[in-house]
Design a protein around this motif. Structure first.
Motif, PDB file in Angstrom:
ATOM      1  N   GLN A 588      39.002  52.667  29.257  1.00  0.00           N
ATOM      2  CA  GLN A 588      38.898  52.234  28.065  1.00  0.00           C
ATOM      3  C   GLN A 588      39.816  53.652  26.722  1.00  0.00           C
ATOM      4  N   HIS A 589      40.420  52.505  26.229  1.00  0.00           N
ATOM      5  CA  HIS A 589      41.332  53.235  24.950  1.00  0.00           C
ATOM      6  C   HIS A 589      41.105  52.617  23.581  1.00  0.00           C
ATOM      7  N   SER A 590      40.798  53.532  22.701  1.00  0.00           N
ATOM      8  CA  SER A 590      40.644  52.729  21.472  1.00  0.00           C
ATOM      9  C   SER A 590      39.842  51.614  21.432  1.00  0.00           C
ATOM     10  N   ASP A 591      40.446  50.692  20.749  1.00  0.00           N
ATOM     11  CA  ASP A 591      39.446  49.223  20.948  1.00  0.00           C
ATOM     12  C   ASP A 591      39.860  48.153  22.463  1.00  0.00           C
ATOM     13  N   TRP A 592      40.813  48.569  23.553  1.00  0.00           N
ATOM     14  CA  TRP A 592      40.782  47.980  24.439  1.00  0.00           C
ATOM     15  C   TRP A 592      40.309  48.570  25.788  1.00  0.00           C
ATOM     16  N   MET A 593      39.350  47.570  26.503  1.00  0.00           N
ATOM     17  CA  MET A 593      39.549  48.177  27.397  1.00  0.00           C
ATOM     18  C   MET A 593      39.022  47.233  28.862  1.00  0.00           C
ATOM     19  N   GLY A 594      39.060  47.601  29.650  1.00  0.00           N
ATOM     20  CA  GLY A 594      39.584  46.997  31.377  1.00  0.00           C
ATOM     21  C   GLY A 594      38.662  47.549  32.546  1.00  0.00           C
ATOM     22  N   SER A 595      38.985  47.092  33.344  1.00  0.00           N
ATOM     23  CA  SER A 595      37.799  46.857  34.753  1.00  0.00           C
ATOM     24  C   SER A 595      38.685  47.015  35.701  1.00  0.00           C
ATOM     25  N   ILE A 596      38.184  47.402  36.866  1.00  0.00           N
ATOM     26  CA  ILE A 596      38.831  46.098  38.324  1.00  0.00           C
ATOM     27  C   ILE A 596      36.869  46.446  39.181  1.00  0.00           C
ATOM     28  N   LEU A 621      34.294  40.401  46.706  1.00  0.00           N
ATOM     29  CA  LEU A 621      34.913  40.296  46.049  1.00  0.00           C
ATOM     30  C   LEU A 621      35.651  41.108  44.944  1.00  0.00           C
ATOM     31  N   MET A 622      36.135  40.745  44.155  1.00  0.00           N
ATOM     32  CA  MET A 622      37.397  41.819  43.591  1.00  0.00           C
ATOM     33  C   MET A 622      37.173  40.442  42.173  1.00  0.00           C
ATOM     34  N   ASN A 623      36.973  41.557  40.741  1.00  0.00           N
ATOM     35  CA  ASN A 623      36.818  41.148  39.778  1.00  0.00           C
ATOM     36  C   ASN A 623      37.588  41.822  38.326  1.00  0.00           C
ATOM     37  N   ALA A 638      38.338  38.576  28.281  1.00  0.00           N
ATOM     38  CA  ALA A 638      38.812  37.450  29.643  1.00  0.00           C
ATOM     39  C   ALA A 638      38.739  37.642  30.416  1.00  0.00           C
ATOM     40  N   GLY A 639      39.051  37.771  31.848  1.00  0.00           N
ATOM     41  CA  GLY A 639      38.671  37.766  32.840  1.00  0.00           C
ATOM     42  C   GLY A 639      39.077  36.909  33.997  1.00  0.00           C
ATOM     43  N   ILE A 640      39.111  37.502  35.429  1.00  0.00           N
ATOM     44  CA  ILE A 640      39.296  36.862  36.935  1.00  0.00           C
ATOM     45  C   ILE A 640      38.201  36.933  37.151  1.00  0.00           C
ATOM     46  N   GLU A 641      37.246  36.225  37.780  1.00  0.00           N
ATOM     47  CA  GLU A 641      35.925  36.788  38.621  1.00  0.00           C
ATOM     48  C   GLU A 641      36.324  35.775  40.393  1.00  0.00           C
ATOM     49  N   ASN A 642      36.031  36.813  41.170  1.00  0.00           N
ATOM     50  CA  ASN A 642      36.626  35.923  42.690  1.00  0.00           C
ATOM     51  C   ASN A 642      37.962  36.128  42.305  1.00  0.00           C
ATOM     52  N   VAL A 643      38.773  36.745  42.479  1.00  0.00           N
ATOM     53  CA  VAL A 643      40.072  37.230  42.198  1.00  0.00           C
ATOM     54  C   VAL A 643      40.567  36.195  43.454  1.00  0.00           C
ATOM     55  N   LEU A 644      40.485  36.717  44.369  1.00  0.00           N
ATOM     56  CA  LEU A 644      41.264  36.151  45.972  1.00  0.00           C
ATOM     57  C   LEU A 644      40.460  34.872  46.502  1.00  0.00           C
ATOM     58  N   ASP A 645      40.505  34.482  45.729  1.00  0.00           N
ATOM     59  CA  ASP A 645      39.046  33.144  45.862  1.00  0.00           C
ATOM     60  C   ASP A 645      38.477  32.557  46.631  1.00  0.00           C
ATOM     61  N   THR A 646      37.424  34.055  47.538  1.00  0.00           N
ATOM     62  CA  THR A 646      36.488  33.992  48.483  1.00  0.00           C
ATOM     63  C   THR A 646      35.673  33.207  48.704  1.00  0.00           C
ATOM     64  N   LYS A 647      35.696  31.860  49.835  1.00  0.00           N
ATOM     65  CA  LYS A 647      34.571  31.044  50.062  1.00  0.00           C
ATOM     66  C   LYS A 647      33.588  32.259  50.664  1.00  0.00           C
ATOM     67  N   SER A 670      28.160  29.792  47.131  1.00  0.00           N
ATOM     68  CA  SER A 670      28.541  30.473  46.006  1.00  0.00           C
ATOM     69  C   SER A 670      30.028  30.139  44.985  1.00  0.00           C
ATOM     70  N   GLN A 671      30.329  30.342  43.660  1.00  0.00           N
ATOM     71  CA  GLN A 671      31.559  29.677  42.476  1.00  0.00           C
ATOM     72  C   GLN A 671      32.525  30.228  43.490  1.00  0.00           C
ATOM     73  N   GLY A 672      34.096  29.603  43.431  1.00  0.00           N
ATOM     74  CA  GLY A 672      35.202  30.713  43.394  1.00  0.00           C
ATOM     75  C   GLY A 672      36.209  30.678  41.847  1.00  0.00           C
ATOM     76  N   ARG A 673      37.059  31.061  42.780  1.00  0.00           N
ATOM     77  CA  ARG A 673      37.505  31.667  41.791  1.00  0.00           C
ATOM     78  C   ARG A 673      37.076  31.170  40.024  1.00  0.00           C
ATOM     79  N   ASN A 674      37.254  31.992  39.441  1.00  0.00           N
ATOM     80  CA  ASN A 674      37.041  31.620  37.926  1.00  0.00           C
ATOM     81  C   ASN A 674      37.135  32.386  36.904  1.00  0.00           C
ATOM     82  N   VAL A 675      37.842  31.558  36.013  1.00  0.00           N
ATOM     83  CA  VAL A 675      38.930  32.091  34.710  1.00  0.00           C
ATOM     84  C   VAL A 675      38.628  31.922  33.253  1.00  0.00           C
ATOM     85  N   TYR A 676      38.009  32.941  32.368  1.00  0.00           N
ATOM     86  CA  TYR A 676      37.027  32.937  31.592  1.00  0.00           C
ATOM     87  C   TYR A 676      37.794  33.261  30.129  1.00  0.00           C
TER      88      TYR A 676
END
Length: 683
Positions: A588-596, A621-623, A638-647, A670-676
């Motif tokens: 997290q820095h100023s108005d930006w945030m990110g996570s793995i 899983l990796m998100n 924005a984000g990507i859930e289940n980045v590797l599209d693991t079944k 369960s759900q595959g890769r999801n971009v939101y």
């Protein structure tokens, strides 16, 4: 040891938040608008996955979700689930209109309209409600705020989002106008999506969903008095439940509630809540499944269900013996009806008719310091449950006549007791030890399911059940041991627990079940029965602040549920989550945030044999998630859930009724890769 988590639920922006570690007291986990709880692992809700508030539970130590469909998330906590957990929605104990838990309590408020989710970690206090053998949770929806100054203020939130995995979208708008004494609010939301995709764009059908929600209310406050009058309406349309015999065609209805609180000064407070609920429900097995169900499924069937319920809660708190004593009373009443039509064969079964369940309860709870740095919480609750059912109709004349000629009135008298000690060993280390005796009366399905059916409160195991009018109530003896260590930069909080449950209710191949198997030809038929069981395990949350921009957090959960003295050697309980955990690195820095975020789930081989529960393989899983605040009040996510599209197959998902066969059952994937992407504005 006041444990409090808060998450930015206002938008569905899916960014993890953490607090600095400082010493507090009282073991409660809260998920709400601004992060306040020190020393706790958590992540903010994701956008696409949070179609109901139950999804937030995956971030709470010890908690999880049993999924039977995209909007049908049943709360689970330390191996117990469903009606074993007391869930309060806006102060009301909402009843499910569906006999198969298609509308569990946490599904009634969309995540974007959720103001707070509170989960009592460990032993639930008796003041948290009736039937807390499996824990207690409290959800509050957004209702706007009173003005801080003398003028009129407006505030609200607008949020929208899109997710790729099911081409889903949602929109939420809430607005309020208030001065310091009065407020009025209005909100609406819409969520829609198609069948979600798993690996390689294969669809998991039927998992489409369609829901609209509407809330309105008025609040008044002056000189320690506060009054609220609220109405919420849920209109769920065509929504798949692939783990159940039928899908939702609609769930419609509303909740009216009024609450009043009075701060009398000198630590004395009075709180009251009154509510009324009326809902109706239609489900069938052909509207969403006609083109995808196996050819062997020839019968078109539908079920109509209704519920009418109401209740009242009273609590008075005041200072006593260097602590606080709370005394109170709770009562609720509900009526359930469900009628099934076999359209193909031309018969009808009124298998739940005028079922009534009334509960009357009173409690006392004292919390205070009994020695230097040693706090004690003592609680006692008495509950009387009265239940009855009307005559049924159906094709099995012998079973119907036997049920209709039987005595169906049941009375249960339960006593809950709690004793929890909390000791501040140092400024960095707290210790908690708890003991409890908790009870739960049988549900109406467990008692009155006379005709063989899968209307089992959402078990989703593919088996056919009947009830037992002679069931005893469950009694659990609970032990809890917890440690909370925290510094300015790090925290770790492990909890170990053991529950022995006398007269635990699950399916069994009883003599009555064997008799009905011969009569009906249903080889998989089971009857609800009392057994002896035990549940034990540990859950841990931990974190470390690397520097002013980076932090690392993690959590681990393990629970084992076992039948004691099983005559067949089958000693595993049904739907117990395997060892699982999460780790998350946040910047997290100023108005930006990110996570793995990394999620791992182990194999589950300790499965129930009585209903042929499937084993599941482990997975990882990796998100990835990010957010940016370009202007005050505006948040882009924005984000990507289940980045590797693991079944993968979550062990708490039910069976896939479309793709399963008698010889080859399959669990819902369960759900595959999801971009939101999401956008929200708060003013």
């Amino acid at each position: 040891m006041k444990t409090k988590i808060s998450l930015a639920v206002a938008s569905a922006l899916a960014i993890p938040l953490q607090a600095s570690a400082e010493h507090q007291e009282l073991p409660t986990i809260v998920v709400e608008g601004t992060y306040e709880r020190p020393g706790t692992f958590s992540t903010a809700p994701d956008s696409s996955g949070l179609k109901d508030t139950a999804s937030l539970l995956e971030r709470v130590p010890g908690a999880n979700v049993n999924r039977n469909g995209p909007l049908t998330g049943i709360a689970a906590y330390r191996g117990m689930y469903g009606n074993r957990i007391n869930i309060s929605v806006d102060g009301s104990n909402m009843k499910e209109v569906g006999p198969n838990s298609m509308d569990p309590p946490l599904s009634h408020i969309p995540a974007a309209l959720t103001g707070s989710l509170k989960v009592h970690r460990g032993i639930a206090p008796v003041s948290s409600g009736i039937d807390t053998i499996g824990g207690a949770m409290k959800v509050e929806s957004r209702k706007g705020d009173f003005a801080e100054g003398d003028g009129i203020e407006t505030n609200g939130v607008a949020s929208m989002g899109f997710s790729s995995v099911e081409d889903g979208h949602y929109g939420v708008l809430l607005g309020s106008v208030a001065n310091k004494n009065h407020k009025a609010y209005l909100s609406g939301s819409q969520e829609m999506g198609n069948d979600y995709r798993i690996k390689n764009n294969q669809e998991q059908a039927p998992t489409e969903y369609d829901r609209n929600a509407f809330t309105a209310g008025y609040g008044y406050q002056r000189d320690g008095h506060e009054l609220g009058i609220n109405y919420s309406n849920n209109d769920t349309g065509h929504t798949g439940t692939p783990s159940l015999p039928m899908d939702i065609i609609y769930v419609r209805g509303g909740l009216y509630d009024a609450n009043y609180s009075w701060d009398m000064g000198n630590g004395s407070r009075l709180k009251t809540n009154v509510y009324y609920q009326k809902m109706r429900h239609l489900m069938d097995n052909f509207t969403l499944r006609k083109s995808i169900r196996p050819m062997s499924v020839m019968m078109d069937m539908q079920t109509r269900a209704e519920v009418e319920a109401g209740g009242i809660d009273l609590a008075y708190s005041f200072g006593l013996f260097d602590g606080e004593l709370t005394i109170g009373a709770n009562g609720d009443q509900s009526n359930h009806d469900a009628t099934m039509d076999n359209i193909t064969a031309g018969w009808q079964a009124n298998f739940f008719n005028d079922v009534e369940r009334d509960r009357y309860s009173a409690f006392a709870e004292w919390t205070g310091e009994i020695a230097d740095k040693l706090e004690l919480e003592l609680g006692a609750r008495y509950t009387h449950t009265w239940t009855n059912a009307g005559d049924i109709t159906g094709p099995a004349a012998g079973v119907v006549n036997q049920f209709n000629s039987s005595e169906r009135t049941r009375n249960f008298n339960d006593v809950d007791l709690t004793a929890i000690f909390r000791y501040a060993m140092s400024s960095r280390l707290d210790l908690e030890v708890g003991f409890a005796r908790k009870n739960r009366a049988p549900t109406y399905q467990e008692l009155y399911l006379a005709l063989p059916s899968e209307a089992t409160g959402g078990l989703a195991d593919g088996k056919t059940y009947v009830g037992d009018l002679d069931l005893e109530h469950e009694t659990a003896y609970q032990f809890e041991l917890g440690v909370d260590w925290h510094t300015a930069k790090a925290y770790v909080s492990p909890r170990a627990f053991y529950h022995y449950v006398d007269d635990y209710i699950q399916g069994d191949a009883t003599a009555r079940a064997q008799q009905l198997r011969a009569m009906t030809g249903r080889a998989d038929l089971l009857q609800f029965a009392n057994i002896e069981a035990q549940l034990f395990g540990v859950d841990v949350e931990a974190g470390y602040e690397i520097d002013e921009n980076w932090r690392l957090d993690g959590g681990l959960n393990y629970v084992r549920g076992m039948r004691i003295n099983s005559p067949t050697g089958d000693d595993d309980l049904y739907r117990i989550a395997p060892l699982n955990g999460r780790t998350q690195l946040t910047y997290q820095h100023s108005d930006w945030m990110g996570s793995i975020e990394g999620v791992f789930v182990a194999d589950q081989g300790d499965v129930a044999g009585y209903n042929d529960e499937l084993k599941t393989k482990g997975y990882m899983l990796m998100n990835l998630r990010g957010q940016y605040k370009p202007y005050k009040g505006i948040v882009i996510g924005a984000g990507i859930e289940n980045v590797l599209d693991t079944k993968h197959f979550d062990h708490l998902n039910g069976l896939d009724r479309i793709n399963s066969t008698a010889t080859d059952p399959v669990r819902v994937a369960s759900q595959g890769r999801n971009v939101y992407a999401t956008l929200s504005y708060k003013w």
